[in-house]
Enzyme design. Structure first.
Site, PDB file in Angstrom:
ATOM      1  N   ASP A  42       0.686  -1.188  -0.061  1.00  0.00           N
ATOM      2  CA  ASP A  42       0.003  -0.025  -0.147  1.00  0.00           C
ATOM      3  C   ASP A  42       0.805   1.162  -0.048  1.00  0.00           C
ATOM      4  O   ASP A  42       1.970   1.088   0.294  1.00  0.00           O
ATOM      5  CB  ASP A  42      -0.883  -0.046   1.219  1.00  0.00           C
ATOM      6  CG  ASP A  42      -2.110   0.929   1.023  1.00  0.00           C
ATOM      7  OD1 ASP A  42      -2.068   1.716   0.180  1.00  0.00           O
ATOM      8  OD2 ASP A  42      -3.075   0.905   1.719  1.00  0.00           O
ATOM      9  N   GLU A  96     -10.329   7.042   4.804  1.00  0.00           N
ATOM     10  CA  GLU A  96      -9.330   6.381   5.449  1.00  0.00           C
ATOM     11  C   GLU A  96      -9.399   6.779   6.922  1.00  0.00           C
ATOM     12  O   GLU A  96     -10.258   7.038   7.698  1.00  0.00           O
ATOM     13  CB  GLU A  96      -8.134   6.520   4.831  1.00  0.00           C
ATOM     14  CG  GLU A  96      -8.116   5.956   3.665  1.00  0.00           C
ATOM     15  CD  GLU A  96      -6.829   6.027   2.928  1.00  0.00           C
ATOM     16  OE1 GLU A  96      -5.822   5.642   3.494  1.00  0.00           O
ATOM     17  OE2 GLU A  96      -6.458   6.021   1.712  1.00  0.00           O
TER      18      GLU A  96
END
Ligand code: BGC
Ligand code: BGC
Length: 607
Positions: A299, A491
């Site tokens: 990521d 997020e």
């Protein structure tokens, strides 16, 4: 005579040998063997530097010099959340991606590029793209066929701009509703997430876009307060291996079996180690035990979190099983570190070959070597009416009716008041990952708000809208709709201690109640909010999640043209105490959802 023939044969033989040598082939031309033979050919023709380049995924804005793409043999470029060309039009996306692809094709190896985006609810960074409900709403629809269709359309809109790699679907299993990524999941039931995830992958595959189930593994099980940068996101998982695998592996196993050729690894940690550096989970379980043949991508900036030493991070991540690194900025340094690590024996060259082989195999799997820019992407497909029809259907099927005491559907000729900013704001109804990483309030090109939808669907109802609920009306309306909405977030920025309603939400509910005979509470949120203290003030409650650009889908159900179908994809907690203590006694159970009972008399559309 005999000797001459023999010399001739020898020359012919040498000539064909020369033709067959990988290194002497012109760029971009490969023999017509099987895919695996081809991959072997390409691999043997590559230098160590080129292999390291292939393992590199760079953010578009970080490419300082376009020549680097070819010179360094970069494997992939991405537009992260909020990444877009200016002006943000489908056509400028197409031009941007094609210009990168051209560099890759003209490089010595001629290997085409992956261009990755987070098209998590449609090709959502692009103005004019159709924006689907976030996954949590699709989870409520429980329709695998619908999910497959939304994925297929998303892929077509991506290909319309030249993007060929989607960092989706999210296969997390949120346990704590305070987490900012609850809405990116299909819910928290393994069977449901596995099934919908599988169909999402099939939809992308059918269109020829690479799917990337994420984030492997255990996402949603992090402990509150264990995150370094946020509150839960990217935090620590403390489950035993048996629990971790038992509670979260199934969706990934199904994804692998459905042909997923890349998987993104979580930035969280398990038992004190970042998952990006965990060989047991990445190599032993996923690649060996589940026989995953695709590649693992780390990521955004994930490997930087392993330790404070960049070189060591590269060595640990790649040795653990990461194949492509989302650097995302200092790509030159990353490539140098890989080369240095192989030369010094810290990373075995066989590991690099395996990584590149996996990446090339995934590129083959979506036909990248055959199409690339010659396919002429068509930016006109973005946001076309057929795509919007499917999105509207997705909105209708995602709505969950939680309470209805003789108020819905809204019948002909009624006077209606609508309040709350989310009542006329496509940005609010779309949430995070919409144009901007964190989303944005206000208009989204091509979208329809709830108010616009109601006016269209209920042409002979008198509809008055006040964002803040300051109505000045002579008498009570027949029906009042109070829209309460979460501000967009994405997020860890969406991790929150408090899921209760804001003061302005309460004011909206009060004023709607004061000015109408019946009150409908319409919730726009990525997760259940604590509504126990207001639910008695409402005659009906509708959970609309984050429906995206087609607000008229809501009107089509409130009007009774269609029935409710949605069922809660996770349980709805009663109080913050229950959320914190992971309480078992919800306000509404997993799977709850009412409907009109089909036999509703439909005044507008007949039966
Ligand atoms: C997110 C990923 C996303 C990546 C690229 C990260 O911050 O966790 O889900 O794919 O950024 O935008
Ligand atoms: C990017 C996102 C990414 C995030 C990670 C942002 O700047 O745009 O795509 O997920 O950083 O922290």
């Amino acid at each position: 005579m005999k000797v001459e023939i023999m010399i001739f044969i020898l020359i012919l033989f040498l000539f064909f040998m020369w033709l067959g040598l990988g290194k002497s082939k012109p760029p971009g031309t490969y023999s017509k063997g099987s895919d695996e033979e081809n991959i072997g050919d390409i691999l043997t023709s590559m230098s160590l530097e080129e292999k390291a380049g292939q393992m590199t995924l760079v953010a578009e804005y970080a490419i300082k010099d376009k020549n680097d793409i070819g010179k360094k043999g970069i494997g992939g470029i991405l537009s992260g959340g909020g990444g877009y060309p200016v002006p943000n039009t489908p056509e400028s996306w197409r031009l941007m991606i094609n210009s990168f692809q051209k560099e890759a094709l003209a490089s010595r190896t001629g290997i085409p590029l992956f261009y990755g985006v987070d098209a998590v609810h449609g090709h959502n960074n692009v103005e004019g793209a159709v924006i689907f409900p976030h996954n949590i709403g699709l989870g409520a629809s429980r329709s695998s066929e619908l999910v497959r269709e939304t994925a297929f359309i998303t892929a077509q809109e991506m290909l319309g701009t030249g993007a060929n790699w989607n960092f989706a679907p999210v296969l997390s299993l949120p346990r704590d509703m305070r987490w900012g990524r609850v809405y990116e999941s299909f819910g928290n039931d393994q069977a449901l997430v596995s099934e919908l995830g599988r169909h999402y992958i099939l939809g992308l595959n059918e269109a020829g876009v690479l799917a990337t189930p994420k984030h492997y593994l255990g996402e949603g099980f992090e402990e509150w307060g264990s995150s370094k940068d946020y509150l839960l996101d990217q935090g620590a998982i403390t489950l035993s291996e048996e629990e971790l695998l038992g509670d979260s592996l199934e969706p990934f196993e199904k994804a692998v079996n459905s042909g997923a050729m890349s998987i993104m690894v979580s930035r969280s940690s398990w038992q004190g180690v970042k998952i990006s550096a965990n060989k047991r989970l990445l190599t032993n379980i996923l690649k060996e035990h589940l026989n995953f043949k695709g590649f693992l991508v780390s990521d955004w900036g994930a490997i930087d979190q392993i330790s404070d030493n960049d070189y060591r991070n590269t060595v640990e991540a790649i040795n653990a099983g990461i194949d492509m690194v989302m650097v995302p900025e200092n790509y030159g340094e990353f490539i140098d570190n890989v080369v240095r690590a192989v030369n010094s024996g810290d990373i075995p060259e066989s590991r690099i070959n395996d990584a590149v082989e996996r990446i090339l195999r995934a590129k083959k799997s979506i036909g990248l070597f055959n199409v690339s820019i010659t396919k002429h992407p068509d930016p006109d497909v973005l946001g076309n009416p057929e795509h919007r029809n499917v999105a509207r259907r997705a909105v209708r099927e995602s709505l969950v009716l939680l309470k209805n005491e003789g108020v819905l559907p809204i019948t002909k000729g009624k006077s209606v008041i609508l309040a709350g900013r989310g009542g006329d704001d496509v940005g609010l109804q779309s949430g995070g990952w919409t144009i901007e990483w964190q989303g944005r309030e206000g208009k989204i090109p091509g979208g329809t708000s709830i108010l616009e939808g109601l006016r269209r669907e209920l042409p002979d109802c008198d509809i008055t809208f006040e964002a803040e609920g300051d109505f000045i009306i002579p008498e009570k309306a027949d029906i009042g709709i109070a829209v309460i909405s979460e501000k967009p977030y994405a997020e860890g920025a969406g991790d929150t201690e408090n899921l209760g309603l804001s003061e302005s939400d309460r004011k909206v509910i009060e004023s709607v109640k004061k000015h109408s005979k019946k009150t409908v509470l319409l919730v726009l949120a990525g997760r259940p909010l604590i509504i126990s203290d207001v639910i008695n003030q409402a005659d009906a409650v509708v959970m609309a999640w984050l429906p995206g650009s087609e607000g008229d889908g809501i009107a089509e159900v409130l009007s009774g043209k269609y029935d409710f179908k949605g069922k809660l994809p996770l349980a709805w907690p009663k109080s913050m105490e229950a959320v914190k203590e992971k309480g078992e006694d919800p306000l509404f159970e997993f799977g709850y959802g009412l409907n009109y009972g089909l036999l509703v008399e439909n005044e507008f559309y007949g039966t």
